[in-house]
Design a protein around this motif. Structure first.
Motif, mmCIF file in Angstrom:
data_model
loop_
_atom_site.group_PDB
_atom_site.id
_atom_site.type_symbol
_atom_site.label_atom_id
_atom_site.label_comp_id
_atom_site.label_asym_id
_atom_site.label_seq_id
_atom_site.Cartn_x
_atom_site.Cartn_y
_atom_site.Cartn_z
ATOM 1 N N ILE A 171 0.820 -1.202 0.000
ATOM 2 C CA ILE A 171 0.000 0.000 0.000
ATOM 3 C C ILE A 171 0.861 1.262 0.000
ATOM 4 O O ILE A 171 2.012 1.256 0.431
ATOM 5 C CB ILE A 171 -0.965 0.025 1.196
ATOM 6 C CG1 ILE A 171 -0.204 0.051 2.528
ATOM 7 C CG2 ILE A 171 -1.908 -1.152 1.131
ATOM 8 C CD1 ILE A 171 -1.111 0.196 3.746
ATOM 9 N N ASP A 172 0.269 2.366 -0.492
ATOM 10 C CA ASP A 172 0.990 3.633 -0.572
ATOM 11 C C ASP A 172 1.434 4.112 0.808
ATOM 12 O O ASP A 172 2.562 4.554 1.003
ATOM 13 C CB ASP A 172 0.114 4.712 -1.202
ATOM 14 C CG ASP A 172 -0.178 4.455 -2.668
ATOM 15 O OD1 ASP A 172 0.376 3.489 -3.228
ATOM 16 O OD2 ASP A 172 -0.960 5.217 -3.268
ATOM 17 N N LYS A 173 0.513 4.088 1.744
ATOM 18 C CA LYS A 173 0.819 4.500 3.117
ATOM 19 C C LYS A 173 -0.289 3.985 4.023
ATOM 20 O O LYS A 173 -1.359 3.598 3.564
ATOM 21 C CB LYS A 173 0.939 6.023 3.234
ATOM 22 C CG LYS A 173 -0.345 6.765 2.945
ATOM 23 C CD LYS A 173 -0.179 8.262 3.145
ATOM 24 C CE LYS A 173 -1.484 8.998 2.801
ATOM 25 N NZ LYS A 173 -1.359 10.452 3.008
ATOM 26 N N SER A 174 -0.033 3.980 5.311
ATOM 27 C CA SER A 174 -1.027 3.553 6.278
ATOM 28 C C SER A 174 -1.640 4.780 6.944
ATOM 29 O O SER A 174 -1.011 5.839 7.034
ATOM 30 C CB SER A 174 -0.397 2.634 7.331
ATOM 31 O OG SER A 174 0.756 3.233 7.888
ATOM 32 N N PHE A 175 -2.891 4.623 7.410
ATOM 33 C CA PHE A 175 -3.535 5.776 8.042
ATOM 34 C C PHE A 175 -2.838 6.108 9.355
ATOM 35 O O PHE A 175 -2.284 5.249 10.034
ATOM 36 C CB PHE A 175 -5.037 5.520 8.235
ATOM 37 C CG PHE A 175 -5.401 4.569 9.335
ATOM 38 C CD1 PHE A 175 -5.489 4.984 10.657
ATOM 39 C CD2 PHE A 175 -5.708 3.230 9.059
ATOM 40 C CE1 PHE A 175 -5.844 4.109 11.673
ATOM 41 C CE2 PHE A 175 -6.075 2.356 10.068
ATOM 42 C CZ PHE A 175 -6.131 2.799 11.375
ATOM 43 N N GLY A 176 -2.845 7.370 9.712
ATOM 44 C CA GLY A 176 -2.155 7.849 10.906
ATOM 45 C C GLY A 176 -0.753 8.338 10.629
ATOM 46 O O GLY A 176 -0.171 9.061 11.453
ATOM 47 N N PHE A 177 -0.201 7.971 9.469
ATOM 48 C CA PHE A 177 1.181 8.347 9.170
ATOM 49 C C PHE A 177 1.318 9.855 8.993
ATOM 50 O O PHE A 177 2.245 10.471 9.541
ATOM 51 C CB PHE A 177 1.655 7.615 7.918
ATOM 52 C CG PHE A 177 3.046 7.998 7.476
ATOM 53 C CD1 PHE A 177 4.143 7.547 8.160
ATOM 54 C CD2 PHE A 177 3.237 8.823 6.379
ATOM 55 C CE1 PHE A 177 5.432 7.890 7.774
ATOM 56 C CE2 PHE A 177 4.516 9.182 5.982
ATOM 57 C CZ PHE A 177 5.610 8.719 6.677
ATOM 58 N N ASP A 178 0.423 10.471 8.246
ATOM 59 C CA ASP A 178 0.495 11.921 8.038
ATOM 60 C C ASP A 178 0.405 12.668 9.362
ATOM 61 O O ASP A 178 1.141 13.641 9.601
ATOM 62 C CB ASP A 178 -0.634 12.385 7.114
ATOM 63 C CG ASP A 178 -0.355 12.085 5.650
ATOM 64 O OD1 ASP A 178 0.782 11.680 5.339
ATOM 65 O OD2 ASP A 178 -1.274 12.250 4.823
ATOM 66 N N THR A 179 -0.509 12.220 10.229
ATOM 67 C CA THR A 179 -0.649 12.853 11.542
ATOM 68 C C THR A 179 0.625 12.688 12.358
ATOM 69 O O THR A 179 1.075 13.627 13.025
ATOM 70 C CB THR A 179 -1.836 12.236 12.305
ATOM 71 O OG1 THR A 179 -3.010 12.334 11.502
ATOM 72 C CG2 THR A 179 -2.072 12.954 13.618
ATOM 73 N N ALA A 180 1.210 11.501 12.304
ATOM 74 C CA ALA A 180 2.435 11.241 13.067
ATOM 75 C C ALA A 180 3.570 12.154 12.618
ATOM 76 O O ALA A 180 4.317 12.694 13.449
ATOM 77 C CB ALA A 180 2.845 9.779 12.910
#
Length: 482
Positions: free
Chosen positions: A226-235
């Protein structure tokens, strides 16, 4: 794992020049299933949208950059609502469970699963399993309705509670049968999804009309494909606050050093992207890029050089970096309930080594501040970007479950929602490729050395060639992953 992989993965080749790595379907092992018109056909909010329903032949390529003579490679089934579904709304009894560590966006995913089931499909029976996989063994459940979950996206953590471990497939499937559950939504990382894959296999063995659908969760962004996992941008956004604090502390003292430890057990994505975003970091250390302390070209020499040039510096270190240098027995390392190796505090260790080095110099006193924002970052609500992403993941997952797909996760591949078999994300983890462009951008931003000689760079290029993706989508390896 090979047996699991073979039984889950359906690979189809056609005349299209690509391989469809398909996900399981209820019809693979349950006979004579009825189909129903998708309720969304009659919903005025959706029926007016042109091409809202996904064609059964729509696929998403794993590999978007190819050489002219390369085959088109692997494709995944595109996520989204189908014209027909395999559940009538009044027969659905769904449950949602969250497992593993906390991550921004968990409550948003729960909210949007409930909302999609209620408002899109008219499903009114949704249970929340309290306390992770172990919650299946107990009677502790929460009835989830739109009213109950209305404001939970504004809070951090998970209203369902979470735990590690507890993958007793027989007890879990017994509980699913006893409660009459036929849709299971599992939110968690690679360990959780391994458990979900085993649960799916047991359900298949028993021939139950029960969907098992996963939403991958890891703040480290180390889930493959997957491109990215959720929560990554917030982290990354929250990590910048810690970096900014370290920068202020370092800049305000003579020979000031700010050390920030960020999440990243095996993958350094948060440290890498927070470094690029902040522009205040002088040294970024991640698990994928080894370093050494002493001697010519070592880290301590570099720290000394930067202090003499600038008078201060900021160091960002991922929690899994430099573990081979710490005094830890590798023969039988301790593990948590999910099977993850317990790491020593590299941030504290590195801070102590830097202090000891400069204490021996006498003529160059330093002021060092160590910041560990790990639990603060994990516990915050998700930001706008992650809230949107959580909504897409949750709705795609519900669409897939209602359409009869099972044994899958929903995830973003090249910006498109897809259904991916469990086996593809439990085989290996996503890692930063240190011989590629994004890590080169980090080195350019910090002006730090690689701490690797030409020989080591060649060895790492050979090792990392088949590994996974960069979030900017510019790298394509021989395996077909970004």
């Amino acid at each position: 794992m090979e047996e699991l992989k073979d039984s889950q993965m359906k690979i189809e080749t056609g005349d299209f020049g690509y391989i469809l790595e398909d996900v399981p379907h209820l019809t693979d092992y349950v006979a004579n299933l009825n189909t129903y018109p998708n309720p969304l056909r009659f919903n005025p909010a959706y029926s007016v949208v042109k091409q809202y329903f996904v064609d059964c032949d729509d696929t998403v390529p794993e590999k978007v950059i190819v050489h002219k003579n390369d085959p088109r490679g692997v494709h995944f089934r595109r996520a989204g609502p189908r014209q027909n579904v395999y559940f009538s709304p009044d027969e659905v009894h769904a449950c949602v469970v969250t497992c593993g560590g906390l991550c921004p966006g968990l409550n948003t995913v729960i909210r949007e699963i409930v909302g999609a089931l209620y408002h899109m499909y008219g499903v009114t029976r949704v249970l929340g399993i309290d306390g992770g996989y172990r919650g299946f063994y107990s009677k502790n459940t929460i009835t989830l309705t739109p009213k109950v979950v209305n404001d939970i996206h504004k809070r951090g953590g998970t209203i369902l509670g979470s735990s590690r471990g507890g993958h007793d497939k027989s007890k879990i499937v017994d509980s699913i049968q006893d409660r009459g559950i036929n849709q299971v939504y599992i939110i968690g990382g690679d360990g959780t999804q391994k458990g979900a894959a085993v649960i799916y296999e047991e359900i298949k063995r028993r021939g139950l009309k029960v969907v098992v659908a996963g939403i991958p969760k890891t703040i480290d962004n180390d889930i493959a494909v997957i491109d990215k996992s959720f929560g990554f941008d917030t982290a990354v956004e929250e990590a910048q606050r810690a970096i900014n604090a370290a920068h202020v502390e370092a800049e305000s003292a003579e020979n000031g050093i700010g050390v920030v430890k960020l999440m990243g057990r095996y993958s350094g994505f948060i440290a890498m992207y927070a470094t690029l975003a902040s522009r205040d970091v002088d040294l970024c250390l991640i698990p994928e890029s080894p370093f050494f302390l002493e001697g010519e070209g070592g880290l301590l020499e570099y720290v000394e050089k930067r202090l003499k040039e600038n008078g201060h510096m900021v160091i960002v270190v991922a929690e899994g970096a430099g573990q081979e240098l710490l005094a830890q027995s590798n023969s039988n390392p301790a593990k948590d309930a999910s099977g993850n190796r317990l790491l020593k505090d590299v941030g504290m260790w590195l801070s102590d080594r830097i202090k000891a080095h400069f204490a021996s110099m006498k003529h160059m006193p330093i002021t060092l501040k160590y910041i560990d924002p790990t639990y603060m970052i994990r516990a915050v609500p998700s930001n706008a970007s992650d809230n949107i992403y959580c909504t897409l993941l949750a709705q795609s997952c519900v669409h897939g479950a209602m359409a009869g797909f099972t044994g899958f996760i929903s995830g973003l591949v090249h910006g498109r929602q897809t259904y991916i078999p469990f086996s593809r994300i439990v085989d290996h983890q996503n890692h930063v490729v240190i011989t590629d462009r994004m890590w080169a951008r980090v080195l350019s931003s910090t002006n730090q050395p690689s701490f690797l000689g030409p020989k080591e760079l060649i060895e790492f290029k050979q090792l990392e060639e088949p590994q996974t993706q960069l979030l900017d989508g510019e790298n394509t390896s021989s395996s077909g992953k970004k």
